[in-house]
Design a protein around this motif. Structure first.
Motif, mmCIF file in Angstrom:
data_model
loop_
_atom_site.group_PDB
_atom_site.id
_atom_site.type_symbol
_atom_site.label_atom_id
_atom_site.label_comp_id
_atom_site.label_asym_id
_atom_site.label_seq_id
_atom_site.Cartn_x
_atom_site.Cartn_y
_atom_site.Cartn_z
ATOM 1 N N LYS A 191 0.829 -1.209 0.000
ATOM 2 C CA LYS A 191 0.000 0.000 0.000
ATOM 3 C C LYS A 191 0.862 1.256 0.000
ATOM 4 N N ARG A 192 1.960 1.229 0.751
ATOM 5 C CA ARG A 192 2.870 2.385 0.768
ATOM 6 C C ARG A 192 3.516 2.596 -0.590
ATOM 7 N N ILE A 193 3.903 1.501 -1.246
ATOM 8 C CA ILE A 193 4.488 1.611 -2.583
ATOM 9 C C ILE A 193 3.452 2.160 -3.557
ATOM 10 N N GLU A 194 2.249 1.595 -3.540
ATOM 11 C CA GLU A 194 1.174 2.045 -4.434
ATOM 12 C C GLU A 194 0.855 3.528 -4.230
ATOM 13 N N LYS A 195 0.848 3.971 -2.991
ATOM 14 C CA LYS A 195 0.558 5.377 -2.688
ATOM 15 C C LYS A 195 1.608 6.279 -3.334
ATOM 16 N N SER A 240 12.447 3.122 -9.795
ATOM 17 C CA SER A 240 11.643 2.378 -10.757
ATOM 18 C C SER A 240 11.636 0.907 -10.340
ATOM 19 N N ILE A 241 10.448 0.316 -10.269
ATOM 20 C CA ILE A 241 10.298 -1.077 -9.824
ATOM 21 C C ILE A 241 9.716 -1.905 -10.965
ATOM 22 N N ARG A 242 10.399 -3.017 -11.289
ATOM 23 C CA ARG A 242 9.922 -3.933 -12.336
ATOM 24 C C ARG A 242 9.999 -5.357 -11.812
ATOM 25 N N TYR A 243 8.943 -6.125 -12.091
ATOM 26 C CA TYR A 243 8.889 -7.526 -11.688
ATOM 27 C C TYR A 243 9.111 -8.427 -12.896
ATOM 28 N N PHE A 244 9.783 -9.555 -12.666
ATOM 29 C CA PHE A 244 10.064 -10.536 -13.705
ATOM 30 C C PHE A 244 9.637 -11.911 -13.203
ATOM 31 N N ALA A 288 5.746 -13.675 -10.164
ATOM 32 C CA ALA A 288 6.960 -12.860 -10.197
ATOM 33 C C ALA A 288 7.977 -13.457 -9.236
ATOM 34 N N THR A 289 9.138 -13.827 -9.755
ATOM 35 C CA THR A 289 10.179 -14.419 -8.916
ATOM 36 C C THR A 289 11.390 -13.507 -8.765
ATOM 37 N N LYS A 290 11.390 -12.378 -9.473
ATOM 38 C CA LYS A 290 12.512 -11.434 -9.400
ATOM 39 C C LYS A 290 11.964 -10.016 -9.449
ATOM 40 N N VAL A 291 12.614 -9.119 -8.719
ATOM 41 C CA VAL A 291 12.264 -7.703 -8.784
ATOM 42 C C VAL A 291 13.546 -6.908 -9.020
ATOM 43 N N GLU A 292 13.417 -5.894 -9.859
ATOM 44 C CA GLU A 292 14.531 -5.002 -10.155
ATOM 45 C C GLU A 292 14.145 -3.611 -9.650
ATOM 46 N N VAL A 293 14.965 -3.069 -8.770
ATOM 47 C CA VAL A 293 14.734 -1.733 -8.214
ATOM 48 C C VAL A 293 15.844 -0.840 -8.741
ATOM 49 N N ALA A 342 13.212 9.342 -2.421
ATOM 50 C CA ALA A 342 12.715 9.379 -3.797
ATOM 51 C C ALA A 342 11.514 10.298 -3.917
ATOM 52 N N LYS A 343 11.578 11.181 -4.883
ATOM 53 C CA LYS A 343 10.460 12.084 -5.136
ATOM 54 C C LYS A 343 9.449 11.440 -6.084
ATOM 55 N N THR A 344 9.908 10.484 -6.885
ATOM 56 C CA THR A 344 9.050 9.769 -7.829
ATOM 57 C C THR A 344 9.299 8.279 -7.693
ATOM 58 N N VAL A 345 8.214 7.500 -7.708
ATOM 59 C CA VAL A 345 8.314 6.039 -7.705
ATOM 60 C C VAL A 345 7.440 5.534 -8.853
ATOM 61 N N THR A 346 8.041 4.719 -9.715
ATOM 62 C CA THR A 346 7.275 4.117 -10.803
ATOM 63 C C THR A 346 7.249 2.609 -10.607
ATOM 64 N N LEU A 347 6.158 2.004 -11.050
ATOM 65 C CA LEU A 347 5.976 0.563 -10.913
ATOM 66 C C LEU A 347 5.398 0.030 -12.206
ATOM 67 N N ASP A 348 6.102 -0.917 -12.814
ATOM 68 C CA ASP A 348 5.591 -1.583 -14.004
ATOM 69 C C ASP A 348 4.627 -2.659 -13.522
ATOM 70 N N GLU A 349 3.338 -2.476 -13.786
ATOM 71 C CA GLU A 349 2.306 -3.384 -13.281
ATOM 72 C C GLU A 349 2.394 -4.780 -13.876
ATOM 73 N N LYS A 350 2.898 -4.885 -15.103
ATOM 74 C CA LYS A 350 2.985 -6.186 -15.768
ATOM 75 C C LYS A 350 4.264 -6.901 -15.345
ATOM 76 N N ILE A 351 4.174 -8.209 -15.296
ATOM 77 C CA ILE A 351 5.351 -9.027 -15.019
ATOM 78 C C ILE A 351 6.035 -9.308 -16.353
ATOM 79 N N THR A 352 7.309 -8.941 -16.445
ATOM 80 C CA THR A 352 8.079 -9.207 -17.649
ATOM 81 C C THR A 352 8.503 -10.667 -17.632
ATOM 82 N N LEU A 353 8.226 -11.374 -18.719
ATOM 83 C CA LEU A 353 8.552 -12.795 -18.766
ATOM 84 C C LEU A 353 10.053 -12.995 -18.895
#
Length: 95
Positions: free
Chosen positions: A8-12, A25-29, A36-41, A81-92
């Motif tokens: 919830k804190r990340i989403e906010k 920037s947060i991306r899930y793989f 999702a078994t990996k996250v890239e921050v 961080a003043k900006t946080v982005t999150l890629d909602e899709k899981i990259t295969l």
């Protein structure tokens, strides 16, 4: 901090939109679109700067891993961080 509270804190922070740099920037793989078994921050200090990337992995769904989600929050707070982005899709991830 429990997983739901961390998410919830990340989403906010994501919903606030772009407020300048530094930026996280947060991306899930994962092997499938549901797991999702990996996250890239990635931390980007200023525009056009090379991102500093930290990766975390898990055998289960990393989005439900309390330690990893809490660590992401700590990274966001530590770099102020003043900006946080999150890629909602899981990259295969292809093996």
């Amino acid at each position: 901090m429990n997983v739901d509270k961390a998410q919830k804190r990340i989403e906010k922070r994501v919903k606030r939109g772009f407020h300048g740099y530094p930026m996280i920037s947060i991306r899930y793989f994962g092997p499938t679109a549901e797991l999702a078994t990996k996250v890239e921050v990635a931390f980007i200090e200023q525009e056009a700067a090379e991102p500093m990337v930290e990766n975390f992995s898990s055998t289960g769904d990393i989005r439900k891993d309390e330690t990893v989600q809490t660590t992401i929050i700590k990274i966001i707070d530590r770099v102020d961080a003043k900006t946080v982005t999150l890629d909602e899709k899981i990259t295969l991830q292809l093996k």
